[in-house]
Design a protein around this motif. Structure first.
Motif, short mmCIF file in Angstrom:
data_model
loop_
_atom_site.label_atom_id
_atom_site.label_comp_id
_atom_site.label_asym_id
_atom_site.label_seq_id
_atom_site.Cartn_x
_atom_site.Cartn_y
_atom_site.Cartn_z
N THR A 126 -9.73 -10.57 -35.51
CA THR A 126 -9.95 -9.20 -35.98
C THR A 126 -8.75 -8.37 -35.55
O THR A 126 -8.33 -8.44 -34.39
N ALA A 127 -8.24 -7.58 -36.50
CA ALA A 127 -7.12 -6.69 -36.19
C ALA A 127 -7.49 -5.28 -36.60
O ALA A 127 -8.22 -5.07 -37.59
N ILE A 128 -7.01 -4.32 -35.85
CA ILE A 128 -7.18 -2.92 -36.18
C ILE A 128 -5.78 -2.31 -36.22
O ILE A 128 -5.06 -2.32 -35.21
N VAL A 129 -5.42 -1.80 -37.39
CA VAL A 129 -4.09 -1.22 -37.57
C VAL A 129 -4.16 0.25 -37.19
O VAL A 129 -4.98 1.00 -37.73
N THR A 130 -3.32 0.64 -36.26
CA THR A 130 -3.27 2.04 -35.86
C THR A 130 -2.18 2.74 -36.65
O THR A 130 -1.28 2.12 -37.20
#
Length: 130
Positions: free
Chosen positions: A124-128
């Protein structure tokens, strides 16, 4: 609602089973369970370390296609067929994530879809914002 972007690896199994290599909605990217297979060829043989290295490269390609990098990964889920060999997997995982340090789990499963597959990884990745 944010637009949904499905990222394909080109595998025929995606249409047969009904999944995408990765899905991005807004700033969240989920990468499907990924193994060390290209077409019908297993990469890494009986080496959990080599399979893991290749899997993480596949995950990175999916993340790039979705507009992210490995630095955006916040969680990995690692499935292994022999937990006694965890250090091989841990070494390869650590080479990529040593400074990123996502939340992670490594669990033993009784089998993967092909008995030669020893490792499967989800991310899981969260792009800031830049």
């Amino acid at each position: 609602m944010s637009n949904r972007i499905n990222i394909s690896s080109g595998s025929p199994w995606e249409d047969i089973v009904g999944y995408s290599r990765a899905v991005r909605i807004g700033n969240i990217i989920e990468v499907a369970g990924t193994t060390a297979v290209v077409g019908d060829v297993l990469i890494g043989g009986d080496s959990m370390y080599e399979q893991t290295k290749f899997i993480l490269q596949k995950i990175e390609k999916a993340l790039i296609a979705a507009g992210a990098t490995m630095n955006d990964v916040v969680r990995t889920r690692v499935y292994v067929t022999d937990i006694s060999r965890w250090e091989e997997v841990g070494k390869a995982h650590g080479e990529v994530f040593q400074s990123i340090k996502p939340a992670s789990a490594m669990v033993q499963v009784s089998a993967l879809i092909n008995q030669q597959m020893l490792v499967e990884i989800e991310a899981t990745a969260i792009v800031t914002a830049p």
